[in-house]
Design a protein around this motif. Sequence first.
Motif, PDB file in Angstrom:
ATOM      1  N   LEU A 147      -4.762  13.342  14.348  1.00 29.06           N
ATOM      2  CA  LEU A 147      -5.639  14.095  15.248  1.00 29.06           C
ATOM      3  C   LEU A 147      -7.111  13.891  14.899  1.00 29.06           C
ATOM      4  N   ALA A 148      -7.365  13.536  13.641  1.00 24.05           N
ATOM      5  CA  ALA A 148      -8.748  13.257  13.222  1.00 24.05           C
ATOM      6  C   ALA A 148      -9.112  11.791  13.421  1.00 24.05           C
ATOM      7  N   GLY A 149      -8.196  11.002  13.996  1.00 19.73           N
ATOM      8  CA  GLY A 149      -8.476   9.595  14.251  1.00 19.73           C
ATOM      9  C   GLY A 149      -8.317   8.702  13.032  1.00 19.73           C
ATOM     10  N   ARG A 150      -7.616   9.202  12.016  1.00 16.01           N
ATOM     11  CA  ARG A 150      -7.454   8.426  10.781  1.00 16.01           C
ATOM     12  C   ARG A 150      -6.053   7.811  10.721  1.00 16.01           C
ATOM     13  N   ARG A 151      -5.804   6.860  11.604  1.00 13.07           N
ATOM     14  CA  ARG A 151      -4.468   6.256  11.675  1.00 13.07           C
ATOM     15  C   ARG A 151      -4.112   5.513  10.387  1.00 13.07           C
ATOM     16  N   ALA A 152      -5.027   4.725   9.863  1.00 11.64           N
ATOM     17  CA  ALA A 152      -4.744   3.949   8.655  1.00 11.64           C
ATOM     18  C   ALA A 152      -4.403   4.871   7.488  1.00 11.64           C
ATOM     19  N   ARG A 153      -5.144   5.964   7.389  1.00 11.67           N
ATOM     20  CA  ARG A 153      -4.869   6.895   6.293  1.00 11.67           C
ATOM     21  C   ARG A 153      -3.533   7.603   6.507  1.00 11.67           C
ATOM     22  N   ALA A 154      -3.193   7.879   7.767  1.00 14.10           N
ATOM     23  CA  ALA A 154      -1.896   8.490   8.050  1.00 14.10           C
ATOM     24  C   ALA A 154      -0.764   7.554   7.643  1.00 14.10           C
ATOM     25  N   VAL A 155      -0.896   6.268   7.988  1.00 14.92           N
ATOM     26  CA  VAL A 155       0.130   5.290   7.605  1.00 14.92           C
ATOM     27  C   VAL A 155       0.236   5.206   6.085  1.00 14.92           C
ATOM     28  N   ALA A 156      -0.910   5.097   5.422  1.00 13.34           N
ATOM     29  CA  ALA A 156      -0.902   4.969   3.961  1.00 13.34           C
ATOM     30  C   ALA A 156      -0.270   6.189   3.301  1.00 13.34           C
ATOM     31  N   ALA A 157      -0.623   7.368   3.782  1.00 14.84           N
ATOM     32  CA  ALA A 157      -0.066   8.590   3.198  1.00 14.84           C
ATOM     33  C   ALA A 157       1.450   8.645   3.387  1.00 14.84           C
ATOM     34  N   MET A 158       1.919   8.243   4.552  1.00 13.60           N
ATOM     35  CA  MET A 158       3.361   8.289   4.804  1.00 13.60           C
ATOM     36  C   MET A 158       4.109   7.229   4.006  1.00 13.60           C
TER      37      MET A 158
END
Length: 238
Positions: free
Chosen positions: A48-59
């Motif tokens: 939702l904050a537009g941080r797709r790369a960080r979402a992928v990395a965290a997952m």
Amino acid sequence: MRGLAGDALWLLPATAAAAAAGFASGSPVLFPLLAMAPAYPLMVRHLLAGRRARAVAAMEVWAAGLAVCSVWLCHRFPDRAAQVVWNGPAYADEMLHWLATGQGAESDPARFLVQHALHLGVFVALSLATASLVSIFFGTLLLNYMAYYVAQVILAAEGAPLAVVMGWHPWSILRVAAFVIIGVVLAEPLLGRLTGRGRRLEGARPWLLAAAAALILDAAIKAVLAPWWRLWLGRLTE
């Protein structure tokens, strides 16, 4: 990197604690549900904050941490694991039979490709329909029963270091990584609609191509390496 390090510093212990609590509950539903509980809200927040790369990395960090935690729990408490891990004993029996005899879908591309396609189709549909809430639950089930098998390999090999290293097949690692990417990216359309931000798949093509490449590599490596991998692990678990 600092952001991802910060995510990992709390996500890994939170996942370990949540997975342990689910495992201790004795419930095949609570185990995967609690195991994913720390990760899913973080993924949503990043998207939702537009941080797709960080979402992928965290997952990806979450999946790796859960894999290690689940293997340890299943190895340390095998009787409890047989009750708690959905499909664990059946999958382990199938895979250990393959290690011993070479018979099974793992050595037969015509069979495992159909299974892979079925899992992928279900995962994609659930990701789009539920903003990946149900698909990540489904993926956690699969990851946990793979971890149960790895623990059984280690137990059968009496803790041999090579069994610890080889228990997670490289093609399975690629598949998990690919499913994580797909789950994160395909959560965006529904999240966008629910929050009034519209469809949010701009720039997603490279991520989906990376996931597709990982799945293709998964199948190719499995077709080539599985017979050799079986021989090595089979000797360790005799």
